[in-house]
Design an enzyme around this catalytic site. Structure first.
Site, PDB file in Angstrom:
ATOM      1  N   ARG A  13       0.819  -1.212   0.000  1.00  0.00           N
ATOM      2  CA  ARG A  13       0.000   0.000   0.000  1.00  0.00           C
ATOM      3  C   ARG A  13       0.855   1.264   0.000  1.00  0.00           C
ATOM      4  NH1 ARG A  13      -1.377   2.469   4.439  1.00  0.00           N
ATOM      5  NH2 ARG A  13      -1.221   0.597   5.734  1.00  0.00           N
ATOM      6  N   TYR A  17     -15.871  20.142 -12.671  1.00  0.00           N
ATOM      7  CA  TYR A  17     -16.341  18.798 -12.997  1.00  0.00           C
ATOM      8  C   TYR A  17     -17.449  18.401 -12.011  1.00  0.00           C
ATOM      9  CZ  TYR A  17     -15.134  13.675 -12.981  1.00  0.00           C
ATOM     10  OH  TYR A  17     -15.113  12.309 -13.007  1.00  0.00           O
ATOM     11  N   ASP A  21      -7.282  21.466 -11.126  1.00  0.00           N
ATOM     12  CA  ASP A  21      -7.431  20.333 -12.041  1.00  0.00           C
ATOM     13  C   ASP A  21      -6.813  20.752 -13.376  1.00  0.00           C
ATOM     14  OD1 ASP A  21      -8.294  18.464 -13.939  1.00  0.00           O
ATOM     15  OD2 ASP A  21     -10.173  18.096 -12.891  1.00  0.00           O
ATOM     16  N   LYS A  51      -7.285   9.964 -18.552  1.00  0.00           N
ATOM     17  CA  LYS A  51      -7.430  10.599 -19.854  1.00  0.00           C
ATOM     18  C   LYS A  51      -6.142  10.452 -20.678  1.00  0.00           C
ATOM     19  CE  LYS A  51     -11.288  12.372 -18.004  1.00  0.00           C
ATOM     20  NZ  LYS A  51     -11.873  11.899 -16.734  1.00  0.00           N
TER      21      LYS A  51
END
Length: 405
Positions: free
Chosen positions: A71, A124, A196, A221
């Site tokens: 992790r 968004y 962002d 993306k």
């Protein structure tokens, strides 16, 4: 027409050709994240695993190892984190299982109960849900502000304002923000600036150089580039890196090993793909301006698009995502146009090699300011198909639109 070659694109005067980022960008992207530890293999291999074995009890108790638990990272995760940090000019980078997970981690790093967060009205949709839901449940107050508030931006701050969240351009409405100017006002009031930067990536906009403290990307993306992974990336400067990595460790929202491997592969061709997608998108945006069905085209590289002057001043090019406002038509006519498209797919996300179209619900894109355009709005992502074929697909769609006005 499916095999017709692309026509040579002449960029309009208002949209100067993309400038290459300083330094050997394509060379860096090609050679970053390699190590002799990978035995000569070009790309770091996939590391799967939770347990890491220690040689001695003393090593285990004191964590004396480069990697201590799955992790907390592994060699392939470290390779991508380090490469992205160097590309972005950041002190450090975290990887999460989605772009929204990276946004959530970043915001929880800087805002807590009893504090106030300023959020751009361009954001968004899931960020609104996060702010109006989880963050408010945790006692964080949220205020939305217009994308270009100018010097009046300072009026939105409260004594307990700790952070400002930007999205430039807005992923639906495409406004470019005055990021350095807003960051200056925020920092004068002691607030962290988050942004962002998915539309641009560090290749087209250097967020940290523009005084953004934490820059966030949906690696889903352009970094992935093939619509087959989910990944979030957040990079921070020296001041905020300790808070970001600490929150990331506490939340444990890491990226999967296969997605990290695919992102490292996509990293190599990121510059070529984003610029080619952007070139095709600009050609199509210019063509759409001449169509009688179109009211306006919202593309940052076009002079009529909101914030174009900021784009021209601060950006090194444009990517493949933009929006188009059509003249008023019925919902039935719009459905007929979109349902019959053969090359533009209808689906969420973007950044892959296939072109996409998504109708925008105007009621979801504004709360602090009014949406001024009356016609239906489509968000277009332009992939790597031949531009003439994409034009013909839209021409056929416009014909269906005319049949059912």
């Amino acid at each position: 027409m499916l095999n017709a070659p692309d026509a040579h694109l002449q960029l309009p005067p208002e949209a100067p050709a993309s400038q290459a980022r300083r330094g050997p960008t394509q060379t860096f992207l090609t050679h970053a994240a390699r190590s002799k530890a990978f035995h000569g293999f070009v790309n770091p291999p996939i590391y799967r695993g939770s347990t890491v074995l220690f040689d001695t009890m003393d090593d285990l108790v004191h964590g004396r190892a480069e990697f201590t638990y799955g992790r907390k990272g592994n060699p392939s995760m470290r390779a991508l984190e380090d490469a992205w940090s160097e590309l972005a000019g950041a002190a450090g980078t975290i990887l999460c299982g989605s772009g929204l997970a990276a946004i959530t981690t970043a915001l929880l790093s800087v805002a807590g109960a009893g504090e106030h967060l300023l959020v751009s009205d361009t954001v968004y949709g899931p960020v609104r849900e996060l702010c109006d839901g989880l963050l408010q449940r945790f006692g964080v107050a949220v205020t939305y502000f217009p994308p270009d508030p100018g010097e009046s931006f300072g009026d939105y701050f409260r004594e307990n304002t700790v952070a400002v969240y930007l999205e430039s351009p807005g992923s639906l409405t495409m406004e470019i923000q005055d990021v350095p100017g807003l960051a200056r006002i925020a920092h004068e009031r002691g607030a962290c600036v988050l942004m962002d930067n998915t539309w641009s990536t560090p290749l087209l906009f250097d967020a940290h150089a523009a005084d953004v403290d934490i820059s966030i990307e949906a690696g889903t993306k352009y970094l992935g580039g093939a619509s087959d992974l989910l990944l979030g990336v957040a990079s921070a400067n020296l001041e905020y890196w300790p808070r970001l990595i600490k929150t990331h460790r506490m939340l444990g929202c890491i990226a999967g090993p296969e997605d990290v491997f695919l992102a490292l592969r996509g990293f190599r061709t990121l510059d070529l793909r984003i610029r080619e997608s952007g070139r095709r998108a600009l050609e199509l945006a210019q063509w759409l301006r001449s169509r009688p069905e179109v009211q306006t085209v919202l593309h940052p590289a076009l002079a009529q698009s909101p914030g174009h002057a900021y784009w021209k001043r601060d950006y090194h090019g444009a990517s493949g995502l933009f929006s188009v406002v059509l003249k008023p038509v019925s919902r039935q006519a719009l459905a007929g146009m979109l349902d019959g498209l053969s090359l533009f797919g209808m689906g969420y996300s973007w950044g892959g090699f296939e072109s996409l179209v998504t109708p925008i619900d105007h009621d979801l894109v504004r709360t602090a300011t009014a949406w001024a355009h009356g016609g239906p709005t489509l968000r277009l992502y332009i992939g790597l198909e031949d531009v003439e074929d994409l034009k013909q697909d839209l021409v056929d769609g416009f014909s269906r639109l005319a049949e059912n006005p």
